[in-house]
Design a protein around this motif. Structure first.
Motif, short mmCIF file in Angstrom:
data_model
loop_
_atom_site.label_atom_id
_atom_site.label_comp_id
_atom_site.label_asym_id
_atom_site.label_seq_id
_atom_site.Cartn_x
_atom_site.Cartn_y
_atom_site.Cartn_z
N TYR A 102 0.17 -4.93 11.43
CA TYR A 102 -0.39 -5.35 10.14
C TYR A 102 -0.14 -6.85 10.00
CZ TYR A 102 -0.56 -0.37 8.95
OH TYR A 102 -0.83 0.99 8.93
N SER A 115 -4.28 0.38 3.00
CA SER A 115 -5.61 0.41 3.62
C SER A 115 -5.65 1.37 4.81
CB SER A 115 -6.01 -1.00 4.07
OG SER A 115 -5.05 -1.51 5.00
N LYS A 116 -4.59 1.35 5.59
CA LYS A 116 -4.47 2.28 6.72
C LYS A 116 -3.03 2.78 6.77
CE LYS A 116 -8.00 1.05 10.11
NZ LYS A 116 -8.24 0.69 11.53
N LYS A 173 -6.87 9.24 13.23
CA LYS A 173 -7.76 8.06 13.30
C LYS A 173 -9.05 8.33 12.53
CE LYS A 173 -8.27 5.62 17.01
NZ LYS A 173 -7.70 4.33 16.55
N GLY A 176 -8.79 7.75 8.91
CA GLY A 176 -8.54 6.38 8.48
C GLY A 176 -7.09 5.96 8.55
N LYS A 177 -6.27 6.68 9.26
CA LYS A 177 -4.86 6.34 9.41
C LYS A 177 -4.64 5.54 10.69
CE LYS A 177 -3.27 10.50 6.97
NZ LYS A 177 -2.41 11.70 7.03
N LEU A 178 -3.45 4.92 10.79
CA LEU A 178 -3.13 4.09 11.94
C LEU A 178 -1.97 4.72 12.73
CD1 LEU A 178 -3.46 1.46 13.58
CD2 LEU A 178 -1.78 0.41 12.06
#
Length: 632
Positions: A102, A115-116, A173, A176-178
């Protein structure tokens, strides 16, 4: 000299700080352990040097220790972070990865994570509570933690399921996750199994994830030959080592080796420090490594792995007493066991681990709880051998004691059901008590058959009979152990029967318990009846004595009752008393007419003498002869 004085002073404080505490055996610290302890004292002295000299010295110590560890454990081009809490290195690594993934994290903080959402993956066989600790320290919600199940069909039941991990990463993924970091095991905390590190590293490279490793098997990287599964560990992005456990070094910090090219991010994550004092954490380990040398370190690790007879396999041995083992030992089948058998087997395995540790303390045996297997006994010399000084002879003693205990456990397990059934045959006097936490034949309670008594008295009689019964059973000439049961058990007033051999006659044992209990109950009831008879007889005798006193007063008059006057009157004018004596028969419980004599100190006294002496009937048992008939 100062070090020796401090050491002796600390020992005195430990031994005499609380005289009420049980004595504890202190760890046997060898010379390499003394070097580690000396390092802490030197760190305090060095910290008072002038800043420039301190900076040069601490930088040299940190760089040398890092280089030695990276070479020793085959981790090229790595940096090192020394920490007291063995979880702290992983926390700092996670901060490093968050800062790297990030870009705005340094300026925007946790707001950029919305955001993620970052996801940390860990194995279901990993260290309990580790993931929760990470989320707590990093300020992440528990939803950022994903626990990956282990294989249940193919491979080890303690290895992470790589295919399922791949599926979970793809789903995250798409949501929307990291995917941020994966925690893998090179030796699970319980069973000591190693994940498929090569495949996991390829998967992490595919999704740009960080791979962190921990586990006891990382110690084998120092050996000349290591398994291919362990050799893949040198491809990881970071790993946490605990050399203090492996080498028997007290108070030595854990070390996290990691690779990262940006020193600024490492500084931001707390993996490096500009404070020279923080670098002195490496000093105890630096001194120990200097003292042991490369060959000494390798020899200690190799010695621990050789104790399990195969240095190329996992240096952890698990043993579990099972139903199949019990049936095979007794020549029977696994059918017919009582309910709750899994809990009973877990109890037996805990008992086995405790017995082995007590019989062979240098073995370092311990008990672990595994999700699928239940309670198991573990021998992990890499964690204990250097500290306890375990030798091959201790392993041989361990095998010998194990061969002695297993047949006893097998026979006890096979006879538990017979003991239960035999107890039911003596119902209602004997009650079988189900106690799954008791490692033995079982538990029984003798129930008194008295009727018409209240609940409070029944409980008192129950406690009294079972206490006396336990005492008599413990006095029997037998190898069977009878006790009051587990220290924190829920059952009271019970007789717990311990382990037994196969030649024990369960029917005879139960019959003996029932017979002894019945004898105690009957003798107690006989004593109660006799006490009641004596009490009633004494009351009647007291009434007879009072009546005799009144008759004597009427017959002789008041003047003769005065001591001095009565003696003079009796001298001049003796009176022949018409009052007859009485005798109290203990067997019959009745007061009968007697010859008017009373026994005291082997002399026959007349009734008048008895009255003049004013002896109470409550004193009869103590002043009379051994005959059952007391005459007054």
């Amino acid at each position: 000299m100062i070090y020796l004085v401090l050491k002796n002073f600390i020992c005195i404080l430990v031994l005499h700080s609380d005289h009420l505490c049980k004595p504890h055996r202190m760890q046997n610290v060898g010379e390499q352990g003394h070097m580690a302890l000396l390092g802490h004292s030197l760190a305090a002295y060095i910290s008072v040097l002038d800043r420039e000299r301190l900076r040069k010295l601490t930088t040299r110590i940190l760089s040398d220790t890092t280089l030695w560890l990276c070479r020793l454990f085959r981790y090229e081009n790595g940096s090192a972070y020394f920490h007291e809490d063995d979880r702290d290195g992983l926390v700092k690594v996670c901060r490093l990865v968050i800062n790297a993934r990030y870009e705005e994290y340094a300026s925007e903080g946790y707001a950029v994570l919305s955001s993620k959402q970052p996801v940390i993956y860990q194995s279901a066989s990993g260290r309990p509570g580790l993931g929760q600790h990470l989320c707590s320290q990093l300020g992440l919600p528990l939803s950022s933690l994903c626990t990956v199940p282990c294989n249940t069909v193919f491979g080890s039941q303690h290895q992470m399921d790589v295919a399922l991990l791949d599926k979970l990463i793809k789903e995250d993924k798409e949501a929307g996750k990291l995917p941020l970091l994966l925690i893998a095991n090179a030796g699970t905390p319980g069973a000591g199994h190693t994940d498929k590190l090569g495949r996991l590293k390829d998967l992490c490279d595919q999704y740009s994830m960080w791979l962190h490793l921990e586990g006891v098997n990382l110690a084998t990287l120092a050996l000349g030959q290591a398994t291919s599964a362990i050799m893949a560990a040198n491809r990881s992005d970071s790993m946490t080592l605990t050399p203090g456990q492996w080498l028997g070094l007290p108070a030595v910090s854990a070390v996290t080796l990691y690779r990262h090219e940006d020193p600024a991010l490492s500084l931001a994550a707390g993996l490096t420090s500009s404070q020279p004092v923080a670098k002195l954490r490496a000093l105890p380990l630096w001194l120990s490594l200097q003292y042991l040398g490369h060959n000494g370190i390798v020899q200690k690790i190799k010695h621990a792995t050789v104790l399990v007879e195969d240095e190329l396999s996992s240096p952890v041995v698990l043993f579990k007493f099972s139903q199949e083992m019990s049936a095979a030992s007794s020549g029977g089948s696994v059918e017919g066991y009582c309910a709750g058998e899994k809990e009973v087997l877990d109890t037996f395995n805990r008992w086995l681990g405790e017995q082995l540790l007590q019989l062979v303390p240098a073995s370092g045996m311990d008990v672990v709880e595994l999700e699928d297997e239940g309670t198991c006994v573990r021998f992990s010399p890499l964690l204990t051998a250097a500290v306890l000084g375990t030798q091959q002879g201790d392993v041989e003693d361990l095998v010998e004691k194990l061969s002695e205990l297993v047949p006893v456990m097998s026979s006890t397990m096979c006879l538990r059901q017979d003991f239960r059934e035999e107890t039911h045959r003596h119902s209602p006097s004997l009650i079988y008590v189900e106690e799954l936490s008791w490692p033995g034949l079982g538990a029984v309670r003798y129930e008194p058959q008295a009727e018409g008594i209240d609940e409070s008295r029944r409980k008192q009689e129950l406690e009294k009979i079972n206490t006396e019964l336990l005492k008599k059973l413990q006095e029997l000439d037998t190898d069977i152990i009878f006790s009051t049961g587990p220290e924190f058990g829920t059952q009271e007033n019970c007789i717990f029967v311990g382990m037994v051999t196969e030649d024990v006659d369960v029917s005879e044992l139960v019959n003996t318990i029932a017979t002894l209990g019945r004898d105690i109950e009957e003798s107690g009831r006989l004593l109660e009846n006799m006490t009641e008879v004596v009490r009633k007889g004494i009351l009647e005798a007291e009434l007879q004595l009072q009546k005799a006193n009144e008759e004597k007063l009427m017959e002789e008059g008041v003047m003769r009752q005065l001591p001095l006057v009565g003696s003079v009157l009796n001298w001049f004018s003796p009176v022949q008393s018409s009052i007859k004596g009485r005798t109290f028969n203990l067997a019959a419980g009745t007061v009968l007419s007697a010859v008017g004599n009373f026994y005291k100190n082997n002399q026959i006294l007349t009734l008048e003498t008895r009255l003049n002496n004013q002896l109470s009937l409550s004193q009869l048992p103590s002043v009379c002869s051994g005959d059952k008939n007391y005459t007054y």
